[in-house]
Design a protein around this motif. Structure first.
Motif, PDB file in Angstrom:
ATOM      1  N   VAL A 147     -35.520   5.353   1.624  1.00  0.00           N
ATOM      2  CA  VAL A 147     -36.002   5.932   0.352  1.00  0.00           C
ATOM      3  C   VAL A 147     -37.493   6.233   0.508  1.00  0.00           C
ATOM      4  O   VAL A 147     -38.272   5.327   0.852  1.00  0.00           O
ATOM      5  CB  VAL A 147     -35.747   4.979  -0.830  1.00  0.00           C
ATOM      6  N   TRP A 148     -37.840   7.502   0.228  1.00  0.00           N
ATOM      7  CA  TRP A 148     -39.246   7.908   0.260  1.00  0.00           C
ATOM      8  C   TRP A 148     -39.847   7.788  -1.124  1.00  0.00           C
ATOM      9  O   TRP A 148     -39.230   8.160  -2.116  1.00  0.00           O
ATOM     10  CB  TRP A 148     -39.394   9.363   0.735  1.00  0.00           C
ATOM     11  N   ASP A 202     -45.864   8.958   0.265  1.00  0.00           N
ATOM     12  CA  ASP A 202     -45.981   8.953   1.708  1.00  0.00           C
ATOM     13  C   ASP A 202     -45.421   7.663   2.324  1.00  0.00           C
ATOM     14  O   ASP A 202     -45.647   7.364   3.494  1.00  0.00           O
ATOM     15  CB  ASP A 202     -47.436   9.149   2.132  1.00  0.00           C
ATOM     16  N   GLN A 203     -44.717   6.908   1.493  1.00  0.00           N
ATOM     17  CA  GLN A 203     -44.126   5.655   1.982  1.00  0.00           C
ATOM     18  C   GLN A 203     -42.599   5.762   2.033  1.00  0.00           C
ATOM     19  O   GLN A 203     -41.984   6.359   1.157  1.00  0.00           O
ATOM     20  CB  GLN A 203     -44.526   4.483   1.087  1.00  0.00           C
ATOM     21  N   CYS A 204     -42.082   5.120   3.089  1.00  0.00           N
ATOM     22  CA  CYS A 204     -40.632   5.152   3.240  1.00  0.00           C
ATOM     23  C   CYS A 204     -40.136   3.683   3.366  1.00  0.00           C
ATOM     24  O   CYS A 204     -40.683   2.899   4.147  1.00  0.00           O
ATOM     25  CB  CYS A 204     -40.227   5.932   4.482  1.00  0.00           C
ATOM     26  N   THR A 205     -39.133   3.382   2.610  1.00  0.00           N
ATOM     27  CA  THR A 205     -38.546   2.030   2.628  1.00  0.00           C
ATOM     28  C   THR A 205     -37.152   2.110   3.247  1.00  0.00           C
ATOM     29  O   THR A 205     -36.292   2.872   2.774  1.00  0.00           O
ATOM     30  CB  THR A 205     -38.467   1.449   1.224  1.00  0.00           C
ATOM     31  N   ALA A 206     -36.980   1.299   4.301  1.00  0.00           N
ATOM     32  CA  ALA A 206     -35.672   1.208   4.971  1.00  0.00           C
ATOM     33  C   ALA A 206     -34.991  -0.096   4.546  1.00  0.00           C
ATOM     34  O   ALA A 206     -35.631  -1.147   4.455  1.00  0.00           O
ATOM     35  CB  ALA A 206     -35.843   1.244   6.475  1.00  0.00           C
ATOM     36  N   THR A 207     -33.700  -0.021   4.276  1.00  0.00           N
ATOM     37  CA  THR A 207     -32.947  -1.196   3.820  1.00  0.00           C
ATOM     38  C   THR A 207     -31.572  -1.230   4.495  1.00  0.00           C
ATOM     39  O   THR A 207     -30.930  -0.187   4.621  1.00  0.00           O
ATOM     40  CB  THR A 207     -32.754  -1.151   2.293  1.00  0.00           C
ATOM     41  N   GLY A 216     -45.937   6.742   5.871  1.00  0.00           N
ATOM     42  CA  GLY A 216     -45.675   7.850   6.774  1.00  0.00           C
ATOM     43  C   GLY A 216     -46.957   8.522   7.271  1.00  0.00           C
ATOM     44  O   GLY A 216     -48.018   8.418   6.661  1.00  0.00           O
ATOM     45  N   ILE A 217     -46.811   9.199   8.356  1.00  0.00           N
ATOM     46  CA  ILE A 217     -47.912   9.983   8.931  1.00  0.00           C
ATOM     47  C   ILE A 217     -47.695  11.463   8.574  1.00  0.00           C
ATOM     48  O   ILE A 217     -46.578  11.992   8.727  1.00  0.00           O
ATOM     49  CB  ILE A 217     -47.963   9.798  10.457  1.00  0.00           C
TER      50      ILE A 217
END
Length: 315
Positions: A16-17, A20-25, A42-43
């Motif tokens: 989930v974005w 600029d941050q993405c969370t993986a679960t 994110g870059i």
């Protein structure tokens, strides 16, 4: 029960974005309270350069520490970098060649940035052409002359002036010819030159003088006819008419005109003096005036009588 623990069986990770941050679960299928999660920043990776009217665009890429999570990316051009559009730059303006005699034209430039098709059109200050008039033409209509100049830049900008001419006499009227002259015209516009019609090109009607003949009578002589000479006081034209026959020479005393002074003449003169001979011609009356005193009387009668008797000779 040794050796009976199940171990984790994680399902497929979800990502989930959020900006600029993405969370993986990922969640364990044996126990959904066993969750692994990781959030990374994110870059930003540029995809499309900024243009005159569009901001730069790119996407985010996220790499996780947990090897179970795959590298993630947002869609290309999904991220717009604010306030990065470069704006148009117009420096090389070229005239549109639409200036008129009285109004400035415009000039147009293409944007300096490669690939931009935008144009900018502005006033081309001090580009108006001004008038460029061709050589004037002139047309006469009676005593009026019309001068015309046409602008070579715009034929709809003519300069026209019609002026009334002044009549100038060239030749005096004669008995048979009217006075003649020409027209001269001067225009108010200094660009138009003074104009003239040809000399004697204008006839002033009703000015001919007509002949004024003065008559002189030339009386006949003994050898030449008499006549009347009519000479014009203006032009000296002349003609002769009213001819009269020559007057025969008078022989004084020869009253009947037979060439001799004798008793017949004596009796005729005596009868005239006595008043009994009245039908006398002018020639006879002149022949009776022997002494040339202007009348026929007894003195003349005595001279004729003496001539007939031989005692006097009439000259």
């Amino acid at each position: 029960d040794p050796g009976s623990k199940l171990g984790h069986d994680y399902g497929t990770p979800t990502y989930v974005w959020n900006g600029d941050q993405c969370t993986a679960t990922r969640v364990c299928s044996h126990d959904d309270s066993h969750i692994e999660t990781e959030t990374v920043k994110g870059i930003y990776v540029k995809d499309t350069d900024a243009t005159c009217e569009e901001n730069e665009k790119g996407h985010y890429e996220a790499t996780f520490t947990n090897p179970a999570f795959a590298k993630q990316s947002t869609a290309k051009n999904s991220v717009e970098v604010p306030e990065t559009k470069i704006g148009h730059s117009f420096t090389n303006y070229v005239s549109d060649n639409n200036a008129t005699c009285t109004a400035d034209g415009t000039k147009t430039a293409h944007c300096d940035h490669a690939g931009c098709e935008e144009t900018d059109t502005i006033a081309d200050v001090d580009s108006k052409l001004g008038h460029n008039y061709d050589k004037p033409t002139y047309k006469w209509n009676g005593d009026e002359c019309t001068a015309t100049m046409v602008c070579l830049n715009d034929s709809s900008h003519p300069v026209i002036e019609t002026a009334t001419a002044v009549y100038v006499k060239d030749t005096n009227a004669t008995c048979t010819e009217n006075e003649k002259g020409h027209y001269e015209v001067t225009f108010q516009n200094g660009a138009f030159e003074q104009q003239f019609t040809e000399k004697n090109s204008v006839e002033k009607q009703g000015t001919k003088l007509g002949h004024n003949y003065v008559s002189v009578v030339t009386p006949p002589t003994e050898t030449e006819r008499g006549y009347t000479t009519h000479t014009c006081s203006h032009c000296h034209d002349s003609y002769v008419d009213s001819y009269t026959d020559p007057i025969p020479a008078v022989t004084y005393g020869d009253i009947n005109g037979d060439g001799a002074i004798d008793a017949f003449d004596y009796r005729m003169l005596k009868a005239f003096v006595l008043g009994t001979f009245k039908d006398v011609t002018n020639e006879q009356k002149e022949a009776m005036d022997v002494n040339h005193d202007g009348c026929a009387d007894a003195f003349d009668y005595q001279m004729v009588k003496a001539h007939v008797l031989g005692t006097y000779v009439i000259q």
